[in-house]
Design a protein around this motif. Structure first.
Motif, PDB file in Angstrom:
ATOM      1  N   ARG A 155      47.557  35.547  24.453  1.00 18.48           N
ATOM      2  CA  ARG A 155      46.941  36.781  24.934  1.00 18.48           C
ATOM      3  C   ARG A 155      46.807  36.821  26.450  1.00 18.48           C
ATOM      4  NH1 ARG A 155      44.552  39.910  20.946  1.00 18.48           N
ATOM      5  NH2 ARG A 155      44.426  41.424  22.642  1.00 18.48           N
ATOM      6  N   GLY A 156      47.193  35.741  27.132  1.00 20.10           N
ATOM      7  CA  GLY A 156      47.160  35.724  28.591  1.00 20.10           C
ATOM      8  C   GLY A 156      45.815  35.388  29.185  1.00 20.10           C
ATOM      9  N   ALA A 157      44.914  34.826  28.381  1.00 19.04           N
ATOM     10  CA  ALA A 157      43.594  34.453  28.901  1.00 19.04           C
ATOM     11  C   ALA A 157      43.682  33.223  29.801  1.00 19.04           C
ATOM     12  CB  ALA A 157      42.621  34.194  27.750  1.00 19.04           C
ATOM     13  N   TRP A 158      44.717  32.426  29.615  1.00 23.15           N
ATOM     14  CA  TRP A 158      44.946  31.289  30.503  1.00 23.15           C
ATOM     15  C   TRP A 158      46.449  31.049  30.629  1.00 23.15           C
ATOM     16  CZ3 TRP A 158      47.208  26.550  29.091  1.00 23.15           C
ATOM     17  CH2 TRP A 158      47.372  26.326  27.732  1.00 23.15           C
ATOM     18  N   GLY A 159      46.804  30.358  31.690  1.00 22.52           N
ATOM     19  CA  GLY A 159      48.205  30.070  31.935  1.00 22.52           C
ATOM     20  C   GLY A 159      48.344  28.739  32.652  1.00 22.52           C
ATOM     21  N   LEU A 160      49.542  28.476  33.140  1.00 23.45           N
ATOM     22  CA  LEU A 160      49.829  27.205  33.792  1.00 23.45           C
ATOM     23  C   LEU A 160      50.290  27.419  35.229  1.00 23.45           C
ATOM     24  CD1 LEU A 160      51.803  25.439  30.906  1.00 23.45           C
ATOM     25  CD2 LEU A 160      49.442  24.993  31.606  1.00 23.45           C
ATOM     26  N   ARG A 161      49.928  26.472  36.082  1.00 22.25           N
ATOM     27  CA  ARG A 161      50.396  26.463  37.460  1.00 22.25           C
ATOM     28  C   ARG A 161      51.006  25.086  37.733  1.00 22.25           C
ATOM     29  NH1 ARG A 161      48.693  29.660  41.544  1.00 22.25           N
ATOM     30  NH2 ARG A 161      46.761  30.179  40.445  1.00 22.25           N
ATOM     31  N   GLN A 162      52.250  25.086  38.224  1.00 22.18           N
ATOM     32  CA  GLN A 162      52.918  23.814  38.467  1.00 22.18           C
ATOM     33  C   GLN A 162      52.312  23.121  39.669  1.00 22.18           C
ATOM     34  OE1 GLN A 162      57.173  24.082  38.584  1.00 22.18           O
ATOM     35  NE2 GLN A 162      57.433  21.889  38.219  1.00 22.18           N
ATOM     36  N   ARG A 163      51.997  21.845  39.498  1.00 20.39           N
ATOM     37  CA  ARG A 163      51.394  21.041  40.561  1.00 20.39           C
ATOM     38  C   ARG A 163      52.084  19.676  40.571  1.00 20.39           C
ATOM     39  NH1 ARG A 163      49.417  24.874  42.717  1.00 20.39           N
ATOM     40  NH2 ARG A 163      47.208  25.364  43.024  1.00 20.39           N
ATOM     41  N   ASP A 164      52.802  19.383  41.654  1.00 20.30           N
ATOM     42  CA  ASP A 164      53.488  18.101  41.776  1.00 20.30           C
ATOM     43  C   ASP A 164      54.379  17.874  40.546  1.00 20.30           C
ATOM     44  OD1 ASP A 164      52.187  17.672  44.216  1.00 20.30           O
ATOM     45  OD2 ASP A 164      50.431  16.852  43.182  1.00 20.30           O
ATOM     46  N   SER A 165      54.109  16.803  39.808  1.00 19.04           N
ATOM     47  CA  SER A 165      54.939  16.499  38.643  1.00 19.04           C
ATOM     48  C   SER A 165      54.331  17.002  37.345  1.00 19.04           C
ATOM     49  CB  SER A 165      55.159  14.985  38.537  1.00 19.04           C
ATOM     50  OG  SER A 165      53.914  14.321  38.405  1.00 19.04           O
ATOM     51  N   GLY A 166      53.227  17.758  37.456  1.00 16.18           N
ATOM     52  CA  GLY A 166      52.567  18.242  36.244  1.00 16.18           C
ATOM     53  C   GLY A 166      52.167  19.703  36.346  1.00 16.18           C
ATOM     54  N   PHE A 167      51.189  20.084  35.530  1.00 14.21           N
ATOM     55  CA  PHE A 167      50.731  21.470  35.480  1.00 14.21           C
ATOM     56  C   PHE A 167      49.213  21.487  35.381  1.00 14.21           C
ATOM     57  CE2 PHE A 167      54.971  21.345  33.746  1.00 14.21           C
ATOM     58  CZ  PHE A 167      55.597  22.453  34.287  1.00 14.21           C
ATOM     59  N   THR A 168      48.598  22.449  36.045  1.00 20.04           N
ATOM     60  CA  THR A 168      47.159  22.639  35.915  1.00 20.04           C
ATOM     61  C   THR A 168      46.891  23.944  35.172  1.00 20.04           C
ATOM     62  OG1 THR A 168      47.038  23.726  38.087  1.00 20.04           O
ATOM     63  CG2 THR A 168      46.600  21.354  37.998  1.00 20.04           C
ATOM     64  N   ILE A 169      45.727  24.005  34.560  1.00 24.28           N
ATOM     65  CA  ILE A 169      45.324  25.158  33.757  1.00 24.28           C
ATOM     66  C   ILE A 169      44.637  26.171  34.653  1.00 24.28           C
ATOM     67  CG2 ILE A 169      43.791  25.892  31.893  1.00 24.28           C
ATOM     68  CD1 ILE A 169      44.237  22.955  30.771  1.00 24.28           C
ATOM     69  N   GLN A 170      45.090  27.445  34.577  1.00 27.21           N
ATOM     70  CA  GLN A 170      44.429  28.516  35.316  1.00 27.21           C
ATOM     71  C   GLN A 170      43.931  29.549  34.317  1.00 27.21           C
ATOM     72  OE1 GLN A 170      47.110  30.548  37.971  1.00 27.21           O
ATOM     73  NE2 GLN A 170      48.858  30.372  36.584  1.00 27.21           N
ATOM     74  N   VAL A 171      42.722  30.008  34.546  1.00 25.67           N
ATOM     75  CA  VAL A 171      42.077  30.955  33.637  1.00 25.67           C
ATOM     76  C   VAL A 171      42.107  32.345  34.257  1.00 25.67           C
ATOM     77  CG1 VAL A 171      39.921  31.543  32.451  1.00 25.67           C
ATOM     78  CG2 VAL A 171      40.612  29.142  32.687  1.00 25.67           C
ATOM     79  N   SER A 172      42.372  33.342  33.454  1.00 26.63           N
ATOM     80  CA  SER A 172      42.456  34.719  33.945  1.00 26.63           C
ATOM     81  C   SER A 172      41.142  35.155  34.582  1.00 26.63           C
ATOM     82  CB  SER A 172      42.796  35.665  32.792  1.00 26.63           C
ATOM     83  OG  SER A 172      42.688  37.017  33.204  1.00 26.63           O
ATOM     84  N   SER A 173      41.232  35.811  35.716  1.00 30.09           N
ATOM     85  CA  SER A 173      40.037  36.344  36.360  1.00 30.09           C
ATOM     86  C   SER A 173      39.488  37.554  35.600  1.00 30.09           C
ATOM     87  CB  SER A 173      40.356  36.729  37.812  1.00 30.09           C
ATOM     88  OG  SER A 173      41.439  37.634  37.871  1.00 30.09           O
ATOM     89  N   ASP A 174      40.257  38.048  34.626  1.00 28.92           N
ATOM     90  CA  ASP A 174      39.768  39.140  33.777  1.00 28.92           C
ATOM     91  C   ASP A 174      38.848  38.635  32.675  1.00 28.92           C
ATOM     92  OD1 ASP A 174      40.887  41.260  35.068  1.00 28.92           O
ATOM     93  OD2 ASP A 174      42.659  41.401  33.787  1.00 28.92           O
ATOM     94  N   LEU A 175      38.821  37.323  32.447  1.00 22.10           N
ATOM     95  CA  LEU A 175      38.019  36.776  31.355  1.00 22.10           C
ATOM     96  C   LEU A 175      36.538  36.946  31.652  1.00 22.10           C
ATOM     97  CD1 LEU A 175      38.455  35.099  28.679  1.00 22.10           C
ATOM     98  CD2 LEU A 175      37.828  33.108  30.054  1.00 22.10           C
ATOM     99  N   ASN A 176      35.796  37.409  30.686  1.00 21.15           N
ATOM    100  CA  ASN A 176      34.355  37.567  30.864  1.00 21.15           C
ATOM    101  C   ASN A 176      33.665  37.445  29.516  1.00 21.15           C
ATOM    102  OD1 ASN A 176      33.804  40.516  29.770  1.00 21.15           O
ATOM    103  ND2 ASN A 176      35.669  40.627  31.013  1.00 21.15           N
ATOM    104  N   GLY A 177      32.366  37.288  29.540  1.00 24.92           N
ATOM    105  CA  GLY A 177      31.578  37.140  28.327  1.00 24.92           C
ATOM    106  C   GLY A 177      30.523  36.084  28.517  1.00 24.92           C
TER     107      GLY A 177
END
Length: 298
Positions: free
Chosen positions: A233-255
């Motif tokens: 649903r696009g609530a979180w995604g991935l960002r490439q960092r060096d040899s791995g990936f970090t988790i990024q959370v949508s700024s639209d997420l609320n609750g």
């Protein structure tokens, strides 16, 4: 009109695509029309009514965009032999794709299934859910199906199971992905079991199967059910960092529920990667997910 001819036209539906770039406008409009038909609405519906409903659907399940264009499928579907427009004399003879949205609104132009398709489906209402299932399966992951059905009014009838022909998936994909990730969620590490069986662990496609994403481990993630649905649903995604990936959370997420913390607590954390580097997520598929699914308003 018969069932074979209808399915042939659906298979020939032209949906614009470029390396999996999502354009679900036509399938969503057809699902919207099927919901109206199932609920005994009139064959034709004015673009004035369609515009708001289809825009909301595109915002909900379409790719993240600054603007949406519901007029495009409304005026282009006739070219697929499934749809027709009721045009005034002033606009007759114009190539339909050249019509302006302002003209659709000012002339109160209506559109809908062609007479032959409408009459056929009214006589064979048992096919409505089957047609809807085909459109859903070929254009959206399963995590979207119930939400779309609810929005277009297709929940009243029994859901038709996906056929083997519609799925066309490699049965080894799930086992290969879960094995690569050590049979635990790549976000939270969940490896919940009931007796000796994994209870809540799934193989998620990074680039959706419906967008021609391959059934191979570099296009997969091992995820618990919650993080799988949130990823689709696009609530979180991935960002490439060096040899791995970090988790990024949508700024639209609320609750304010605990479920929000199950995402926010992992923002900036490293994705748990497979032991073998050849099984790491392919950056091409991660980029697709970032552009086509991840909902970031920043």
């Amino acid at each position: 009109m018969n069932e074979q001819e209808l399915l042939k036209r659906l298979r020939s539906l032209t949906v614009w695509q470029r390396f999996g770039e999502r354009a679900p406008h036509k399938p969503l409009l057809l699902l919207y029309a099927l919901g109206r038909l199932l609920n005994h609405a009139e064959r034709l519906v004015s673009y004035t009514d369609v515009k708001s409903d289809l825009t909301n659907l595109l915002k909900l399940v379409g790719p993240p965009r600054k603007s949406y264009h519901p007029a495009e499928p409304f005026k282009r579907l006739p070219g697929d032999g499934l749809w027709e427009l009721d045009l005034p004399r002033e606009l007759s003879g114009r190539p339909l794709p050249t019509l302006y949205e302002s003209e659709l609104l000012s002339y109160n132009i209506a559109g809908g299934f062609s007479h032959e398709i409408y009459e056929f489906l009214m006589e064979r209402t048992d096919l409505i859910q089957s047609v809807a299932c085909r459109l859903l399966t070929e254009n959206f992951p399963v995590s979207y199906h119930d939400e779309i059905r609810r929005c277009v009014g297709l929940l009243e009838s029994e859901v038709v199971p996906v056929t083997r022909e519609q799925a066309k998936r490699d049965p080894r994909f799930r086992d290969d992905v879960l094995r690569a990730y050590g049979r635990s969620c790549s976000v939270c590490g969940s490896d919940l079991r009931l007796a000796d069986a994994l209870f809540d662990l799934e193989a998620a496609h990074i680039m959706w199967h419906s967008a021609e994403g391959p059934d191979e481990v570099p296009n997969g993630l091992a995820l618990c059910g919650f993080h799988h649905k949130a990823f689709d649903r696009g609530a979180w995604g991935l960002r490439q960092r060096d040899s791995g990936f970090t988790i990024q959370v949508s700024s639209d997420l609320n609750g304010s529920s605990q479920a929000v913390d199950l995402l926010l607590d992992f923002e900036g954390e490293k994705l748990r990667l497979p032991r073998k580097c050849e099984h790491f997520p392919d950056p091409r598929y991660v980029e697709w997910h970032t552009k086509q699914v991840f909902r970031d308003a920043r």
